[in-house]
Design a protein around this motif. Sequence first.
Motif, short mmCIF file in Angstrom:
data_model
loop_
_atom_site.label_atom_id
_atom_site.label_comp_id
_atom_site.label_asym_id
_atom_site.label_seq_id
_atom_site.Cartn_x
_atom_site.Cartn_y
_atom_site.Cartn_z
N PRO A 241 0.91 -0.95 0.04
CA PRO A 241 0.11 0.07 -0.61
C PRO A 241 0.76 1.20 -0.15
N VAL A 312 -11.57 -12.08 8.53
CA VAL A 312 -11.67 -10.55 9.29
C VAL A 312 -10.18 -10.16 8.86
N SER A 313 -10.14 -10.26 7.78
CA SER A 313 -9.47 -9.19 7.14
C SER A 313 -9.45 -7.67 6.48
N GLY A 314 -10.92 -7.20 6.80
CA GLY A 314 -11.82 -6.11 6.07
C GLY A 314 -12.37 -6.29 5.24
N ILE A 317 -18.38 -6.64 5.48
CA ILE A 317 -19.95 -8.34 6.20
C ILE A 317 -20.14 -8.92 4.99
N ASP B 147 -3.26 -7.83 13.65
CA ASP B 147 -4.59 -8.43 14.22
C ASP B 147 -4.46 -7.89 15.53
N ALA B 157 -10.11 -8.17 14.96
CA ALA B 157 -9.91 -7.74 13.26
C ALA B 157 -8.41 -7.68 13.15
N ASP B 158 -8.22 -7.48 11.61
CA ASP B 158 -7.16 -7.77 10.96
C ASP B 158 -6.72 -5.52 11.21
N VAL B 160 -4.78 -3.33 8.63
CA VAL B 160 -4.21 -3.50 6.98
C VAL B 160 -3.27 -1.96 6.79
N PRO B 161 -1.85 -2.37 6.51
CA PRO B 161 -1.23 -1.10 6.18
C PRO B 161 -2.24 -0.61 5.23
N ARG B 163 -5.05 1.62 5.19
CA ARG B 163 -6.54 1.71 5.24
C ARG B 163 -6.45 1.24 6.44
N THR B 165 -9.55 0.52 9.43
CA THR B 165 -10.52 -1.04 10.25
C THR B 165 -10.75 -0.94 10.93
N ALA B 322 -20.44 -1.21 6.72
CA ALA B 322 -19.52 -1.96 6.54
C ALA B 322 -18.82 -2.04 7.12
N ALA B 323 -17.75 -3.48 8.02
CA ALA B 323 -17.01 -3.43 8.10
C ALA B 323 -15.95 -4.68 8.40
N PRO B 324 -14.96 -4.75 8.95
CA PRO B 324 -13.99 -4.55 9.56
C PRO B 324 -13.48 -3.30 8.89
N ALA B 325 -13.51 -3.07 7.50
CA ALA B 325 -13.48 -2.19 6.48
C ALA B 325 -14.20 -2.26 5.04
N PRO B 326 -14.30 -1.63 4.51
CA PRO B 326 -15.13 -1.53 3.00
C PRO B 326 -14.02 -2.52 2.00
#
Lengths: 559, 329
Positions: A241, A312-314, A317, B147, B157-158, B160-161, B163, B165, B322-326
């Motif tokens: 990223p 759980v990776s984002g 849902i 996580d 929840a993960d 994530v670089p 973005r 979450t 929406a989650a943990p992130a779109p």
Amino acid sequence: MQTQDAISAGYGGDKPSYLTNGSTLKSWLLTKDHKRIAIMYLISVSVFFFMGGIYAAFIRLELLTPASDLLQTATYNKVFTQHGILMIFFFLIPAIPAILGNFLLPLMIGAKDLALPRINLLSLYIYWVGGILTLYALMQGGVDTGWTFYTPYSTTFSNSFVMAVGLGIFINGFSSILTGLNFIVTIHTMRAPGMTWFRLPLFVWAHYATSLVMILGTPVVAITVLLLAIERVTRVGIFDPAIGGDPILFQHLFWFYSHPAVYIMILPGMGVISEVISNFSRKKIFGYEFIAFSSIAIAVFGFLVWGHHMFVSGQSIYAGLVFSFLTMVVAVPSAIKVFNWTATMYKGSISYDTPMLYAIGFLGLFLVGGLTGLFLGSVGLTVHLTDTYFVVAHFHYVMVGGQVIAYLAGIHYWWPKMTGRMYSEFWGKISAMLVFVGFNLTFFPQFILGYQGMPRRYAAYPEELQVLNIFSTAGASVLGIGLMMPVVYLTHSLVAGKRAGDNPWMLPGLEWRTASPPPTENFEEMPVVTWEAYEFGEENGLDIESARKASGPSVPVQA
Amino acid sequence: MQNSSWIPFFPEQASTFAWQVDLLYFYLIAVSVAFAIPIVAAIFFFIVKYREVEKFATPEEIHGSMVLETVWSIIPFIISMTIFIGGAIVYFNQYTMPNDAMEIYVVGKQWMWKAQHGTGQREINELHVPVGRKIKLTMTTEDVLHDFSIPAFRTKADVVPGRYTYLWFEATKPGRYHLYCAEYCGLNHSGMVGWINVMEQRDFDNWLAGNTSSQTPVEMGKDLFENKLGCASCHAGGANQRGAKLEGIFGKEVKFVGGGSTIVNDDYLRNSILNPASQVVEGFQPIMPTFKGQVTEEQLNALVAYIKSLTPNAATTTGAPAAPAPMGN
């Protein structure tokens, strides 16, 4: 020397076989005989299995105490990574297809060889090249990314030998693709007269389904590893990223292969178990068509559930819910198989030779592995369980409990055909029991550890979790002994084992209607199949009376 | 300490999700046992009853039964659907972010957890929260995947670089609970652990008061915005305004040059700072330089917090559910 009568009764002597057809190194290394290639795979795959096992021993010894004391964390991270890479890519994926599949597919369908014998030899060489490259990288310093190679750790942060190991896996993938291709062509074109699709042994159906996954899925992992390499070298921003890439994209690509790969590992095992349970119950398998089609269903659905590794990776849902639903659907064909195997034993005439003991052990372990899969497929519960020891326990039940036990069942079952010798039934049974007990003692406590929250890939853990870890390490010692024993008594059988005869278990399958070990061309004359799979009885040309009288070496002591 | 729950080998229940997850767990154990016992019993019964009595005997042929196959396909399917639905409900609860939560920023870094409260307090590998209040974590990382996992709360929840979450929970009893990094992150992965300290509200207030609070995220963001990064020169209004006006923008829909639109949320703001040319609001020129590499994750959080503070009640309109992130595109 035995008489001609004894030979016709099924206890043959020293006829020319694939083993006696040349003894020079060249006669092995340049062979196009699927049986010799299978034996070379057997030796190489076993080497990788025991290397992976040594790494496993280090993992369990490190986890005996809560502190990271036996190994430094840097070493521990490499050890569990290398355990995973060797076991998955160099043992679990090739073991049954490349050894037993290679040896038996042509024999089971009445063919002289695989359809593409040179390609078969090529796939062995590719396996060696991939394996040697990987081993070289491990010797040079190893890799610490975990076998999943998640980005951006693997592209940017890891200073280990990611490229070399990735290249090894990339190359090894082609071996898998070629084997799958070869099996599909062979099953389509080389069946003996009368060997219709629904007369195929279920082992062959399972390999057909596996081959589909191999040729459709393996290119994806090859591309993923290639992209990883491009990213590491050129920093173009595919997964990182910081330069505009998406780390989650890697996970999608990786699991799109690696979930179906679980079925590459387990489907051939299911094929072995179908053979062993049916043959050692001396009954046609219950619901042949359902078992055959459930293999295909598992292979197809296996491609649709990769996202359940990423709850759980984002991911959204809604994606999570779809993947959870599809995962639940895959559970159904697996359940059908368990019911059918059990029903096959109903009113059978069951003998308890070593392969059958392994197969019964498989049923128990696969039941636990499959049911805990439901826990992990249920999204709300997985949020708590994922990335913990619950997952570690689950996939070991499925992949080791399922695949390794099935592989051992298969090796024992076809050993007399492959070598012409019988092994020690006594030691075989002891090893089957040690493996079963050791396995459960190792991995069952890990379900509880996982529910307690112990994360996977931890070199150190809180003290209150130590008791269960001690159980697990103790179990691993028993399991290790159980797994070493076959090496000893099977090797011993090669020189001192009793002659097996052509058909020591008196079974109707085509592979039992040629010499043990088989001649290079497999059958002296082209067989014509007039019976259904697993049809026992005298009318199928089995001379059971003479076999009983001959009271061969394999007569079980129970009754 | 942990491990004082009513079943040994069972982690403490300390959040509003815990009983839901445990209920699901017990249901699945019940299903597994109900499924396994008849199978194992049948296997044992068959291997004893139908053991070989005569060598190579040929038993009666039984080919299969359509009725049985159908029944034992449909029953597992129905059971698996109940498991799916139960899991789906719990998952929705876990990952649908509440609007009335107390927000805390979390940044993961090899190998520590850095948290910053709305009042400015910072902590490392510890997180103090009050009992009985919804807490929402807005998380990102400076390097690799991590996580954020709290077994006693049955959630994770993960992180994530690149973005945000989100994770939320409501602790139900005071105590000290394990915090783990559950996604492998390199050398000291197993050392990236900490504690969640759940306190009574009064104790929590005392804790807040006792810790010298540095700048709040909003104050820090304002400072960056006006002085350090010079954002104000284009975005503050007046004669020099060349960028979008930020007052009241949070939670509003904006249209992009070249089509498309979005509701302004944390992720959009973050992306606009790092990749300003990617989603230019209609009526503006793509002239803003990127701040990628110039701002740290914590500064980004502060900027986002400041821009949110320009919209009254922004905390109650926290973007997408929406989650943990779109899903990233």
